[in-house]
Design an enzyme around this catalytic site. Sequence first.
Site, PDB file in Angstrom:
ATOM      1  CB  THR A  67       2.699   1.019   5.930  1.00 43.65           C
ATOM      2  OG1 THR A  67       1.288   0.815   6.152  1.00 43.65           O
ATOM      3  CG2 THR A  67       3.442   0.671   7.211  1.00 43.65           C
ATOM      4  CB  ILE A  68      -1.062   5.220   6.295  1.00 40.78           C
ATOM      5  CG1 ILE A  68      -2.078   4.104   6.002  1.00 40.78           C
ATOM      6  CG2 ILE A  68      -0.719   6.043   5.073  1.00 40.78           C
ATOM      7  CD1 ILE A  68      -3.456   4.638   5.616  1.00 40.78           C
ATOM      8  CG  ASP A  69      -1.708   0.114   7.872  1.00 42.60           C
ATOM      9  OD1 ASP A  69      -1.627  -0.960   7.238  1.00 42.60           O
ATOM     10  OD2 ASP A  69      -2.490   1.037   7.569  1.00 42.60           O
ATOM     11  CG  ASP A  88       1.146  -2.378  10.057  1.00 40.05           C
ATOM     12  OD1 ASP A  88       0.313  -3.105   9.485  1.00 40.05           O
ATOM     13  OD2 ASP A  88       2.061  -1.771   9.468  1.00 40.05           O
ATOM     14  N   GLY A 147       0.840  -1.196   0.000  1.00 37.21           N
ATOM     15  CA  GLY A 147       0.000   0.000   0.000  1.00 37.21           C
ATOM     16  C   GLY A 147       0.876   1.248   0.000  1.00 37.21           C
ATOM     17  CD  GLU A 163     -17.326  12.919  22.797  1.00 38.94           C
ATOM     18  OE1 GLU A 163     -17.085  14.003  23.350  1.00 38.94           O
ATOM     19  OE2 GLU A 163     -17.299  12.784  21.546  1.00 38.94           O
ATOM     20  CD  GLU A 191      -8.839  -0.808   7.300  1.00 41.26           C
ATOM     21  OE1 GLU A 191      -9.567  -0.824   6.288  1.00 41.26           O
ATOM     22  OE2 GLU A 191      -7.615  -0.658   7.237  1.00 41.26           O
ATOM     23  NE  ARG A 244      -1.214  -4.528  -0.456  1.00 42.92           N
ATOM     24  CZ  ARG A 244      -2.018  -3.466  -0.376  1.00 42.92           C
ATOM     25  NH1 ARG A 244      -2.885  -3.267  -1.332  1.00 42.92           N
ATOM     26  NH2 ARG A 244      -1.940  -2.617   0.631  1.00 42.92           N
ATOM     27  CG  ASP A 268       3.070  -6.550   7.156  1.00 41.68           C
ATOM     28  OD1 ASP A 268       2.671  -5.997   6.114  1.00 41.68           O
ATOM     29  OD2 ASP A 268       2.313  -7.111   7.957  1.00 41.68           O
ATOM     30  NE  ARG A 309      -2.593  -4.504   5.748  1.00 46.29           N
ATOM     31  CZ  ARG A 309      -2.941  -4.693   4.481  1.00 46.29           C
ATOM     32  NH1 ARG A 309      -3.819  -5.624   4.176  1.00 46.29           N
ATOM     33  NH2 ARG A 309      -2.440  -3.950   3.523  1.00 46.29           N
TER      34      ARG A 309
HETATM   35  O1  F6P Z   1      -1.715  -1.032   4.491  1.00 43.57           O
HETATM   36  C1  F6P Z   1      -2.213   0.230   4.150  1.00 43.57           C
HETATM   37  C2  F6P Z   1      -3.704   0.140   3.922  1.00 43.57           C
HETATM   38  O2  F6P Z   1      -4.200   1.409   3.599  1.00 43.57           O
HETATM   39  C3  F6P Z   1      -4.492  -0.405   5.104  1.00 43.57           C
HETATM   40  O3  F6P Z   1      -4.689   0.557   6.126  1.00 43.57           O
HETATM   41  C4  F6P Z   1      -5.770  -0.811   4.415  1.00 43.57           C
HETATM   42  O4  F6P Z   1      -6.502  -1.776   5.145  1.00 43.57           O
HETATM   43  C5  F6P Z   1      -5.230  -1.401   3.104  1.00 43.57           C
HETATM   44  O5  F6P Z   1      -3.995  -0.756   2.849  1.00 43.57           O
HETATM   45  C6  F6P Z   1      -6.142  -1.194   1.925  1.00 43.57           C
HETATM   46  O6  F6P Z   1      -5.559  -1.948   0.863  1.00 43.57           O
HETATM   47  P1  F6P Z   1      -5.893  -1.567  -0.669  1.00 43.57           P
HETATM   48  O7  F6P Z   1      -5.188  -0.282  -0.980  1.00 43.57           O
HETATM   49  O8  F6P Z   1      -5.319  -2.736  -1.436  1.00 43.57           O
HETATM   50  O9  F6P Z   1      -7.381  -1.439  -0.774  1.00 43.57           O
END
Ligand code: F6P
Length: 319
Positions: free
Chosen positions: A126-128, A130, A12, A188, A222, A73, A104, A172
Amino acid sequence: MIKKIAVLTSGGDAPGMNAAIRAVTRAALQMGLEVYGIHDGYLGMYEDNIEKLHPRSVSEKMGHGGTFLGTARLKQFTDIEVRKVALANLKKYGIDALVAIGGDGTYRGALALSEMGLPVVCIPCTIDNDIGGTEFTIGFDTALNTVIDAVDKLRDTSNSHRRCSIIEVMGRNCGDIAVWSSIATGAEVCICKETGYNLNEVLKTIRKAAKVKRHAIIILAENMVPIDELAKQVSENTPFDARATVLGHVQRGGAPSARDRVLASEMGVKAVHALLNGSTHHCMCVRKGEVVPIPIEDALAVDDSIQTIEKYEVFKLVQ
Ligand code: F6P
């Protein structure tokens, strides 16, 4: 002796990828290396979509989100035969090391290449947020600011209409975007994997807020609960009518923040240094402000949910 390196972005995309590519390219060229850009991640390595880079190849790109090399990917990269073709392509150019920029999945592909003899260093992008071993991944800060900007806007309209706004954010399986943005927006309720979900607790919190405020904010990571179902429950069981907003891929774009640009630049330079100093299967990590290389296996083994839970404690204490 490493003389030619390749750089790719994979998985991503994230704001700051271009800044990282720029830093790797400029630093390597300054150190007398040749640099090759691989388009579309490991897919481009497999398809021989490889381009020699020059100092001007990375001009005017740092301030743009996304990755000018493209990303993809490639699930088939787990197949050693696919990796053999990819490595043979690098050999054609005399490339003898790789900087892989991504999350990862990128790390696992790079580790597999290192086990086949190619020196690799990864950069967490990655924005996550993680990736174990590093306190921050490139892209997280920019995504966080995107979420905060959206939630602040949603608060305005929720306040006008006495509503509860539920905002689903990415990440993710990591709750860092949810938890950090909950703190930064004074939400909240924050719902994420690391801290679990209890509908009755959520409704109780929203009902309590309705006694003293004209709006409430719920930030939902999410892959937790269907946002429309949660909105229905809030509308039916609290004084607030609820509205759901899924921020989605807007969190993946935009001009990288200053923090992400500087982090990307530092990690890019130090990734080249790491390769020249003999690192062969490492990844760049920022720890207490210092950027250091650690073995990829060690990074992937770290459970970084602890960091998320610690931040959640801060969120609870500022309610
Ligand atoms: O890993 C980055 C991310 O934006 C996650 O936060 C998200 O769940 C996923 O990629 C979305 O994947 P795609 O861009 O393949 O829809």
